[in-house]
Design a protein around this motif. Structure first.
Motif, PDB file in Angstrom:
ATOM      1  N   PRO A 439       0.801  -1.224   0.000  1.00 26.71           N
ATOM      2  CA  PRO A 439       0.000   0.000   0.000  1.00 26.71           C
ATOM      3  C   PRO A 439       0.834   1.274   0.000  1.00 26.71           C
ATOM      4  N   PHE A 440       1.949   1.255   0.721  1.00 28.87           N
ATOM      5  CA  PHE A 440       2.791   2.444   0.825  1.00 28.87           C
ATOM      6  C   PHE A 440       3.233   2.944  -0.546  1.00 28.87           C
ATOM      7  N   ASP A 441       3.601   2.012  -1.425  1.00 28.18           N
ATOM      8  CA  ASP A 441       4.074   2.406  -2.756  1.00 28.18           C
ATOM      9  C   ASP A 441       2.989   3.145  -3.531  1.00 28.18           C
ATOM     10  N   ILE A 442       1.755   2.634  -3.484  1.00 27.22           N
ATOM     11  CA  ILE A 442       0.663   3.239  -4.242  1.00 27.22           C
ATOM     12  C   ILE A 442       0.211   4.539  -3.578  1.00 27.22           C
ATOM     13  N   GLU A 443       0.130   4.536  -2.259  1.00 26.84           N
ATOM     14  CA  GLU A 443      -0.298   5.735  -1.539  1.00 26.84           C
ATOM     15  C   GLU A 443       0.672   6.898  -1.768  1.00 26.84           C
ATOM     16  N   SER A 444       1.968   6.588  -1.872  1.00 24.07           N
ATOM     17  CA  SER A 444       2.961   7.629  -2.114  1.00 24.07           C
ATOM     18  C   SER A 444       2.724   8.322  -3.447  1.00 24.07           C
ATOM     19  N   ILE A 445       2.258   7.583  -4.423  1.00 25.94           N
ATOM     20  CA  ILE A 445       1.955   8.168  -5.730  1.00 25.94           C
ATOM     21  C   ILE A 445       0.679   9.008  -5.660  1.00 25.94           C
ATOM     22  N   LEU A 446      -0.336   8.499  -4.954  1.00 19.73           N
ATOM     23  CA  LEU A 446      -1.612   9.218  -4.881  1.00 19.73           C
ATOM     24  C   LEU A 446      -1.466  10.564  -4.190  1.00 19.73           C
ATOM     25  N   VAL A 447      -0.720  10.625  -3.100  1.00 19.78           N
ATOM     26  CA  VAL A 447      -0.610  11.883  -2.354  1.00 19.78           C
ATOM     27  C   VAL A 447       0.279  12.900  -3.070  1.00 19.78           C
ATOM     28  N   ALA A 448       0.963  12.487  -4.127  1.00 24.34           N
ATOM     29  CA  ALA A 448       1.734  13.439  -4.920  1.00 24.34           C
ATOM     30  C   ALA A 448       0.820  14.345  -5.751  1.00 24.34           C
ATOM     31  N   ASP A 449      -0.444  13.937  -5.931  1.00 26.59           N
ATOM     32  CA  ASP A 449      -1.415  14.780  -6.632  1.00 26.59           C
ATOM     33  C   ASP A 449      -1.726  16.003  -5.767  1.00 26.59           C
ATOM     34  N   ALA A 450      -1.752  17.169  -6.395  1.00 26.73           N
ATOM     35  CA  ALA A 450      -1.927  18.419  -5.657  1.00 26.73           C
ATOM     36  C   ALA A 450      -3.224  18.468  -4.870  1.00 26.73           C
ATOM     37  N   ALA A 451      -4.244  17.743  -5.292  1.00 26.68           N
ATOM     38  CA  ALA A 451      -5.545  17.814  -4.623  1.00 26.68           C
ATOM     39  C   ALA A 451      -5.705  16.770  -3.526  1.00 26.68           C
ATOM     40  N   VAL A 452      -4.773  15.837  -3.389  1.00 28.82           N
ATOM     41  CA  VAL A 452      -4.918  14.746  -2.423  1.00 28.82           C
ATOM     42  C   VAL A 452      -4.158  15.080  -1.151  1.00 28.82           C
ATOM     43  N   ILE A 453      -4.901  15.120  -0.052  1.00 26.12           N
ATOM     44  CA  ILE A 453      -4.291  15.398   1.242  1.00 26.12           C
ATOM     45  C   ILE A 453      -3.784  14.114   1.884  1.00 26.12           C
ATOM     46  N   GLU A 454      -4.632  13.104   1.906  1.00 24.25           N
ATOM     47  CA  GLU A 454      -4.269  11.806   2.468  1.00 24.25           C
ATOM     48  C   GLU A 454      -4.818  10.715   1.551  1.00 24.25           C
ATOM     49  N   ALA A 455      -4.191   9.533   1.635  1.00 24.97           N
ATOM     50  CA  ALA A 455      -4.665   8.412   0.823  1.00 24.97           C
ATOM     51  C   ALA A 455      -4.369   7.102   1.538  1.00 24.97           C
ATOM     52  N   ALA A 456      -5.249   6.136   1.334  1.00 25.04           N
ATOM     53  CA  ALA A 456      -5.024   4.773   1.817  1.00 25.04           C
ATOM     54  C   ALA A 456      -5.579   3.825   0.766  1.00 25.04           C
ATOM     55  N   VAL A 457      -4.859   2.733   0.527  1.00 28.65           N
ATOM     56  CA  VAL A 457      -5.349   1.735  -0.430  1.00 28.65           C
ATOM     57  C   VAL A 457      -5.467   0.389   0.278  1.00 28.65           C
ATOM     58  N   VAL A 458      -6.451  -0.385  -0.171  1.00 30.87           N
ATOM     59  CA  VAL A 458      -6.691  -1.706   0.395  1.00 30.87           C
ATOM     60  C   VAL A 458      -7.020  -2.664  -0.736  1.00 30.87           C
ATOM     61  N   ILE A 464     -11.842 -12.781 -10.132  1.00 33.95           N
ATOM     62  CA  ILE A 464     -10.767 -13.260 -10.996  1.00 33.95           C
ATOM     63  C   ILE A 464      -9.394 -13.048 -10.366  1.00 33.95           C
ATOM     64  N   ARG A 465      -9.121 -11.833  -9.897  1.00 31.31           N
ATOM     65  CA  ARG A 465      -7.772 -11.490  -9.452  1.00 31.31           C
ATOM     66  C   ARG A 465      -7.518 -11.785  -7.976  1.00 31.31           C
ATOM     67  N   GLY A 466      -8.533 -12.266  -7.269  1.00 32.29           N
ATOM     68  CA  GLY A 466      -8.359 -12.503  -5.838  1.00 32.29           C
ATOM     69  C   GLY A 466      -8.614 -11.240  -5.063  1.00 32.29           C
ATOM     70  N   GLU A 467      -7.834 -10.212  -5.337  1.00 32.83           N
ATOM     71  CA  GLU A 467      -8.041  -8.896  -4.771  1.00 32.83           C
ATOM     72  C   GLU A 467      -7.763  -7.847  -5.846  1.00 32.83           C
ATOM     73  N   VAL A 468      -8.464  -6.731  -5.775  1.00 24.26           N
ATOM     74  CA  VAL A 468      -8.137  -5.566  -6.585  1.00 24.26           C
ATOM     75  C   VAL A 468      -7.939  -4.390  -5.638  1.00 24.26           C
ATOM     76  N   ILE A 469      -7.190  -3.409  -6.105  1.00 21.62           N
ATOM     77  CA  ILE A 469      -6.883  -2.250  -5.269  1.00 21.62           C
ATOM     78  C   ILE A 469      -8.003  -1.224  -5.358  1.00 21.62           C
ATOM     79  N   GLU A 470      -8.438  -0.747  -4.196  1.00 25.85           N
ATOM     80  CA  GLU A 470      -9.341   0.386  -4.111  1.00 25.85           C
ATOM     81  C   GLU A 470      -8.681   1.443  -3.241  1.00 25.85           C
ATOM     82  N   ALA A 471      -8.858   2.700  -3.634  1.00 26.29           N
ATOM     83  CA  ALA A 471      -8.224   3.813  -2.927  1.00 26.29           C
ATOM     84  C   ALA A 471      -9.258   4.680  -2.235  1.00 26.29           C
ATOM     85  N   PHE A 472      -8.895   5.187  -1.070  1.00 24.14           N
ATOM     86  CA  PHE A 472      -9.706   6.133  -0.312  1.00 24.14           C
ATOM     87  C   PHE A 472      -8.858   7.389  -0.131  1.00 24.14           C
ATOM     88  N   VAL A 473      -9.390   8.536  -0.570  1.00 25.99           N
ATOM     89  CA  VAL A 473      -8.596   9.759  -0.532  1.00 25.99           C
ATOM     90  C   VAL A 473      -9.366  10.885   0.145  1.00 25.99           C
TER      91      VAL A 473
END
Length: 546
Positions: A439-458, A464-473
């Motif tokens: 999650p840290f790797d993806i969250e680091s990219i999301l918070v680089a967006d000027a409009a994103v204050i915080e982010a968490a992915v799960v 099919i894939r077992g799990e897919v990533i969803e983001a909360f910002v």
């Protein structure tokens, strides 16, 4: 440094059925002695020791025409390529990034590196440039061997590049073969992979020659590969399972693996199973789920089928016997250790699979639990090879109990008799289609967006894939509005504005990390659930109704 960790409550180790078989115990001991020898040469044991006429790999391209790469050809071409690499300054201990598809040049490149005592740094072909840079720069790589289609990702990376393809074949042809086969010994490294958890940069796992003993044991006992099998490990060699048991393990036991350079689909998988008359298949649950959903089934029953990378789901377990002619047996392992638990195929260890069990301790390992963490006994596991991360003493220390007796896997589970049952990951790593995504790797990219204050992915369940990533910002609505991306009436919701934000963040993850890891949905929330100390409670997000 004072160790402030509380003393662990160590449960009694679970029974290890392999220790009841004197012949297996003796075989394990022989493997340990053989691959810990100081004179061990990877090129000799993985290539030169095998009959030249035997097939090393069955290579299949997008035309589905199989090419049988013999050990004789592999030896000759790797000797010639080693001469070229030596002229470019590659030698013992050199780190070389390898960014290649599963073509017949891939094993030639790897064996050439190992002839020189060099260390491969595998690079997953779905990675974007920044993820590649993190790994090659962290390893101090002196060269990157890359397919032409992958080279645009290397822009800005200050490491020399050797291209593959027809041009490399011509260069190999022009070289004189070298006879050297550097002996790195059981302690010498030949692979350096990277893994990561929820925080920090990826950790480097150095794989020594002694790990070959554990790889051979899994091929023979866990996967049950016999001399009569047509074996196919469908995993990508950019990751541990495909590299350990799709390249190194097959070479170590002299049994060919199928290398398919085409794109994965259920139809292509079934076609190859039939065309090559595969009898023994190893793959992530994603492969089995895709076959199930498509309704495409091979015409010939398999003799053995194994799954790794994430827990098997009940629908695959129920579907497989009729569709594949065999039960799919679940196995468990890590980049740091290889495969240590599994429902073994070896006839001496084979038992009826307990529902939802990931198996029993495989030969060479004794497994138990420390508190709720699955743990490996250091002293009682003769084939355990991981002793620590490269140049990371603090992260290494966290993986072992204070007394050094147990290696803590970080996966939560329980034992019932000899069987182990996976519960969850204590570091929240997401398993999507068999790939471990921090999650840290993806969250680091999301918070680089000027409009994103915080982010968490799960990870959220996916058929099919077992799990897919969803983001909360959590977003700065004013910043988003100033950028002209949010209309006044939709600033707080997920309507058209939310879709714009979602597509922008998805594109950022694709370009900065990889197409396999982008968030399928992005949810705008007022705040992230946190503990009193400020840590994000991802389990709350996973359970949230959205």
């Amino acid at each position: 440094m004072t160790d402030h960790r509380p003393a662990a409550k160590i449960a009694e180790a679970a029974p290890a059925p392999w220790t009841n078989h004197a012949d297996i115990v003796a075989e394990v001991d022989d493997l340990r002695r053989r691959f810990s020898a100081p004179e061990l040469s990877l090129a000799e044991v993985l290539c030169d020791a095998h009959p030249a006429a035997d097939t090393a790999f069955i290579c299949v391209d997008e035309s589905f025409e199989p090419y049988r790469l013999s050990y004789g050809e592999l030896a000759d071409r790797s000797r010639r390529l080693a001469s070229l690499l030596r002229d470019r300054g590659i030698g013992r201990g050199s780190r070389v990034g390898v960014l290649m598809a599963k073509t017949r040049q891939l094993p030639v490149v790897l064996v050439a590196l190992w002839r020189l005592g060099a260390v491969e740094v595998p690079l997953f072909t779905a990675f974007a440039g920044p993820a590649i840079a993190t790994r090659v720069n962290g390893a101090g790589a002196g060269l990157i061997v890359a397919d032409e289609s992958q080279q645009p990702k290397l822009t800005g990376i200050d490491v020399p590049v050797l291209g593959t393809g027809p041009g490399l074949d011509l260069e190999i042809d022009a070289q004189e073969p070298i006879e050297v086969a550097e002996a790195v010994g059981g302690d010498g490294l030949f692979l350096q992979l990277y893994t990561s958890g929820t925080t920090g940069t990826p950790k480097a796992v150095g794989v020594s020659g002694s790990a070959l003993a554990a790889f051979v044991a899994y091929m023979r006992y866990g996967l049950g590969v016999t001399d009569d099998d047509v074996f196919w490990n469908a995993a990508d060699p950019g990751w541990a399972y495909g590299l350990y048991y799709g390249i190194v393990g097959p070479l170590a036991i002299g049994r060919p693996n199928v290398l398919f350079a085409g794109n994965f689909t259920a139809e292509s998988t079934a076609r190859l199973l039939d065309a090559l008359q595969v009898t023994n298949l190893a793959a992530a649950p994603t492969v089995y789920r895709a076959l199930k959903k498509s309704g495409v089934m091979p015409q010939r029953p398999l003799r053995a089928a194994s799954s790794a990378g994430e827990p098997l789901t009940a629908d695959v377990v129920d579907w497989a016997p009729e569709a594949l002619g065999v039960v799919v047996r679940d196995h468990w392992g890590q980049t740091e250790q290889g495969m240590a638990i599994g429902n073994a195929w070896d006839e001496r260890l084979r038992t009826e699979v307990a529902p939802r069990s990931m198996g029993q301790a495989l030969p060479g390992f004794v497994v138990g639990t420390v508190d709720e963490s699955i743990a490996l006994s250091v002293d009682e596991s003769p084939l355990m090879w991981f002793s620590g991360y490269v140049d990371a003493p603090e992260q290494t220390r966290e993986r072992f109990t204070p007394d050094g007796d147990w290696y803590l896997t970080g996966d939560v589970g329980r034992a019932d008799g000899a069987d182990f049952f996976f519960a969850s990951r204590d570091d929240d790593v997401i398993l999507a289609a068999g790939y471990r995504i921090a999650p840290f790797d993806i969250e680091s990219i999301l918070v680089a967006d000027a409009a994103v204050i915080e982010a968490a992915v799960v990870g959220r369940p996916d058929e099919i894939r077992g799990e897919v990533i969803e983001a909360f910002v959590v977003i700065d609505e004013a910043a988003e509005e100033r950028a002209g991306r949010v209309a006044e009436e939709g600033a707080a919701g997920e309507g058209a504005a939310g879709e714009d934000l979602q597509s922008r963040l998805q594109a950022a993850v694709r370009s900065m990390y990889g197409a396999h890891a982008y968030p399928r949905r992005v949810h705008v929330v007022a705040e992230l659930p946190k503990t009193p100390s400020g840590k994000v409670q991802r389990f709350v997000l996973r359970d949230m109704e959205v």
